[in-house]
Design an enzyme around this catalytic site. Sequence first.
Site, PDB file in Angstrom:
ATOM      1  N   LYS A  15      36.526  45.101  31.912  1.00 12.69           N
ATOM      2  CA  LYS A  15      35.680  46.272  31.612  1.00 12.69           C
ATOM      3  C   LYS A  15      36.476  47.328  30.862  1.00 12.69           C
ATOM      4  O   LYS A  15      36.054  47.810  29.813  1.00 12.69           O
ATOM      5  CB  LYS A  15      35.105  46.863  32.922  1.00 12.69           C
ATOM      6  CG  LYS A  15      34.279  45.854  33.720  1.00 12.69           C
ATOM      7  CD  LYS A  15      33.666  46.463  34.973  1.00 12.69           C
ATOM      8  CE  LYS A  15      34.674  46.888  36.021  1.00 12.69           C
ATOM      9  NZ  LYS A  15      35.443  45.752  36.617  1.00 12.69           N
ATOM     10  N   ARG A 124      48.297  42.331  35.198  1.00 12.98           N
ATOM     11  CA  ARG A 124      47.887  43.550  34.468  1.00 12.98           C
ATOM     12  C   ARG A 124      49.013  44.589  34.477  1.00 12.98           C
ATOM     13  O   ARG A 124      49.654  44.824  35.481  1.00 12.98           O
ATOM     14  CB  ARG A 124      46.638  44.152  35.114  1.00 12.98           C
ATOM     15  CG  ARG A 124      46.275  45.525  34.547  1.00 12.98           C
ATOM     16  CD  ARG A 124      44.865  45.960  34.831  1.00 12.98           C
ATOM     17  NE  ARG A 124      44.489  45.927  36.223  1.00 12.98           N
ATOM     18  CZ  ARG A 124      43.233  46.058  36.659  1.00 12.98           C
ATOM     19  NH1 ARG A 124      42.247  46.217  35.793  1.00 12.98           N
ATOM     20  NH2 ARG A 124      42.964  46.003  37.932  1.00 12.98           N
TER      21      ARG A 124
END
Length: 208
Positions: A15, A124
């Site tokens: 997202k 990440r």
Amino acid sequence: MAGSIVLFGPPGAGKGTQAGKIVEITSKPQVSTGDMLRAAVKLGSPMGLAAKEYMDAGLLVPDEVIIGLIQERLQEDDADQGVLFDGFPRTIPQAESLEKIATVSSVISIEVPDDAIVDRIVGRRMDPETGEIYHVQFKPAPPEIEGRLIQRPDDNEETVRSRLEAYHNQTAPLADWYSDRGLLIRIDGNASIKQVGVSVERAISRIL
Ligand code: ADP
Ligand code: ADP
């Protein structure tokens, strides 16, 4: 187009990675509850400190805290033509509260299976100076900034499991909730960042 867009999907779906493109095309500001909560944690406000306990445990922060944050954010001038919600709403009560204070014109759901999520989240990294999101394998940072990258404290394998459980129990039912209202656009998020970007652009061009 007036009205807000919701970017929906499991943690690590991409997202945040895709939000920039939508902001560019629609000029709607990105409103990420995760970013807002992390800013409150950094400030050390009482709300931030309380939220941190939930975030570190991979649990959702209580609805009333989130709804309060959103109500305040939507009062700012840049929100008057709608915003891009990223990571909100995450429960049906949040969506019901949102319905009372803003118009959602579409929900873009980035669909990614659980087995791809863990690798995405554990790898990440973020550039604290620009906010840019990288991945050790899927989106490596240029060598000159690699040294300053940070990893979120909740981006570890154990917390990911709780976050996925919270997603399936509390957030995933929202897909049907929005689908029943004719607002849900599903896109395949289990593809390269570039391919997902193309699907996102296509979805946006359909709703503009
Ligand atoms: P979210 O905002 O949904 O939690 P992010 O945009 O932060 O997700 O992406 C999670 C991690 O996965 C980041 O490290 C990002 O670079 C990486 N990522 C995003 N989209 C993809 C993709 N399509 N394929 C592989 N990795 C991706
Ligand atoms: P991700 O997309 O990787 O799950 P976020 O940055 O969206 O990460 O959220 C990080 C954490 O902040 C969540 O695990 C949760 O504890 C909290 N959070 C963010 N948005 C919400 C929300 N809308 N409702 C409840 N908790 C939230």
